[in-house]
Motif scaffolding. Sequence first.
Motif, mmCIF file in Angstrom:
data_model
loop_
_atom_site.group_PDB
_atom_site.id
_atom_site.type_symbol
_atom_site.label_atom_id
_atom_site.label_comp_id
_atom_site.label_asym_id
_atom_site.label_seq_id
_atom_site.Cartn_x
_atom_site.Cartn_y
_atom_site.Cartn_z
ATOM 1 N N ALA A 33 0.831 -1.239 0.021
ATOM 2 C CA ALA A 33 -0.161 -0.024 -0.184
ATOM 3 C C ALA A 33 0.858 1.453 0.092
ATOM 4 O O ALA A 33 0.501 2.136 -0.676
ATOM 5 C CB ALA A 33 -1.069 0.132 1.327
ATOM 6 N N ASN A 34 1.986 1.189 0.758
ATOM 7 C CA ASN A 34 2.777 2.380 0.714
ATOM 8 C C ASN A 34 3.412 2.467 -0.607
ATOM 9 O O ASN A 34 3.538 3.773 -1.091
ATOM 10 C CB ASN A 34 4.027 2.165 1.873
ATOM 11 N N VAL A 35 3.931 1.433 -1.232
ATOM 12 C CA VAL A 35 4.580 1.813 -2.615
ATOM 13 C C VAL A 35 3.518 2.315 -3.820
ATOM 14 O O VAL A 35 3.515 3.350 -4.220
ATOM 15 C CB VAL A 35 5.137 0.293 -3.140
ATOM 16 N N ILE A 36 2.215 1.614 -3.417
ATOM 17 C CA ILE A 36 1.115 2.037 -4.753
ATOM 18 C C ILE A 36 0.890 3.570 -4.364
ATOM 19 O O ILE A 36 0.820 4.433 -5.353
ATOM 20 C CB ILE A 36 -0.031 1.096 -4.537
ATOM 21 N N THR A 37 0.307 3.823 -3.000
ATOM 22 C CA THR A 37 0.039 5.243 -2.639
ATOM 23 C C THR A 37 1.172 6.333 -3.146
ATOM 24 O O THR A 37 0.961 7.453 -3.561
ATOM 25 C CB THR A 37 -0.421 5.568 -1.366
ATOM 26 N N ILE A 89 0.387 5.701 5.263
ATOM 27 C CA ILE A 89 0.155 6.343 4.389
ATOM 28 C C ILE A 89 0.262 7.810 4.306
ATOM 29 O O ILE A 89 0.803 8.539 3.493
ATOM 30 C CB ILE A 89 -1.032 5.661 3.369
ATOM 31 N N GLU A 90 -0.710 8.181 5.190
ATOM 32 C CA GLU A 90 -1.038 9.500 5.628
ATOM 33 C C GLU A 90 0.420 10.270 5.975
ATOM 34 O O GLU A 90 0.691 11.351 5.423
ATOM 35 C CB GLU A 90 -1.786 9.718 6.589
ATOM 36 N N LEU A 93 -0.967 12.248 -8.137
ATOM 37 C CA LEU A 93 -2.349 11.999 -8.910
ATOM 38 C C LEU A 93 -3.631 12.328 -8.183
ATOM 39 O O LEU A 93 -4.425 12.739 -8.522
ATOM 40 C CB LEU A 93 -2.227 10.838 -9.630
ATOM 41 N N ILE A 94 -3.173 12.030 -6.771
ATOM 42 C CA ILE A 94 -4.321 11.935 -5.964
ATOM 43 C C ILE A 94 -4.940 13.483 -5.495
ATOM 44 O O ILE A 94 -4.126 14.076 -4.890
ATOM 45 C CB ILE A 94 -4.061 11.066 -4.624
ATOM 46 N N VAL A 96 -9.499 7.068 -1.708
ATOM 47 C CA VAL A 96 -8.777 6.372 -2.737
ATOM 48 C C VAL A 96 -7.652 5.186 -1.948
ATOM 49 O O VAL A 96 -7.506 4.213 -2.352
ATOM 50 C CB VAL A 96 -7.793 7.457 -3.537
ATOM 51 N N GLN A 97 -7.251 6.001 -0.776
ATOM 52 C CA GLN A 97 -6.309 5.144 0.133
ATOM 53 C C GLN A 97 -7.200 3.859 0.639
ATOM 54 O O GLN A 97 -6.694 2.711 0.474
ATOM 55 C CB GLN A 97 -5.813 5.886 1.128
ATOM 56 N N LEU A 98 -8.496 4.130 0.932
ATOM 57 C CA LEU A 98 -9.247 2.872 1.393
ATOM 58 C C LEU A 98 -9.247 2.031 0.265
ATOM 59 O O LEU A 98 -9.314 0.475 0.391
ATOM 60 C CB LEU A 98 -10.468 3.230 1.760
#
Lengths: 205, 221
Positions: free
Chosen positions: B66-70, B129-130, B76-77, B85-87
């Motif tokens: 999840a860290n890599v993808i976000t 992530i945040e 872009l987000i 989006v994160q969820l």
Amino acid sequence: MQDLISIFFKSVFVENMIFAYFLGMCSYLAVSKTVKTAVGLGIAVTFVLTITLPVNYLLENYVLKEGALVWLDASFAELDLSFLSFIMFIAIIAAMVQLVEMVVEKFAPALYSALGIFLPLIAVNCAILGGSLFMQERAFTSIGQATVFGVGSGIGWLLAIVAIAAIRERLKYSHVPAPLRGLGITFIITGLMGIAFMSFMGIKL
Amino acid sequence: MSTEVKNQEKEALFSKKNRRLFVDPFNENNPITVQVLGICSALAITVKLKPALVMGLSVMVVTAAANVITSLMRNLIPNRIRIIVQLVVVAALVILVDQVLKAFVYDISKQLSVFVGLIITNCIIMGRIEAFSLGNTPWKSFLDGVGNGAAYGMILIIVAFFRELLGSGTLFDYPVLEALGVYELGYKNNGMMLLPPMALIVVALIIWVQRSKTPSLIEKE
């Protein structure tokens, strides 16, 4: 009627979200410094649980479960979408929280400002998603049961967070060993409260 | 611990700063005992070592991915809808983990029941992530994710070790205490350790030990 009452008391006391399953611990630990904010968050959680559980119940029984889409077309009888339930539930919860936020802002501005930042953060509270997942696991038979379970779980959570907040307010005046101060002692107290709540377990409903 | 071996091989990618990202969560910045994240779905599954290990690994995989993808999508987000989006990213990853567990370790996935799904709302993942991956490059986010996930798993395993050893007298279902012959001396299993509240008290004891060793972590009055 009797089953509804027993579900309610069970979810408040016997299967309390915090003391039996540790759900929603993050906000429970972060927001329990004063009773006032604890009450605000507790009410918001109860509110959102009460709304999301019946919606997710309908979703589960009319869209996701195996053969649930038969009402649309008989050929869907074999279709099982339950692997999608996590993503659907969390989407519903996030959307509902947004909706609740807008409604509360429009019709009850006083409550809105009292809840403040807590409302949007509820979307990532484990107790809410936990409620929906328990509902799925326990296979309630009617939407009434699901709703009552939501209300009960919410009230149980409210009870727990208000109790710990009251204790923590008192704790300021006691001498806790330095390394346990703050977080450590709160864990121990929650554990002791959990043991106290276990005395409800013997009650068969 | 294979990650640490890799650290020594490719020094270029693992500058001192990058290594700190990975090592810090194990003590000074531990997700459970210091940041107070992710207690939600953690403690109910620490009665036995096996589910705790599986849970720790699952969380590590999800946090890192999840860290890599976000981090890849961070420019872009749109800020306003970032939580949703994160969820969605996290939920998709958790569905993958859930299906893998169901396929290969079905009985453990039954024991974990709803707690696999609750990885979605595990505060460690959203918190990292945040706090980290939305402002850092994918490689750094990956290290941060693996570090935090592994440190989380470490606490789970410590708690599960004591609960299983003292509560049921076994380790990974192997009857250690029986093999040692402790029961003949009159020892009895402590059933209390199997109850959920004891998990909290064990974590509190870990916090106590850790803070006694690292006084900078002690909270001010």
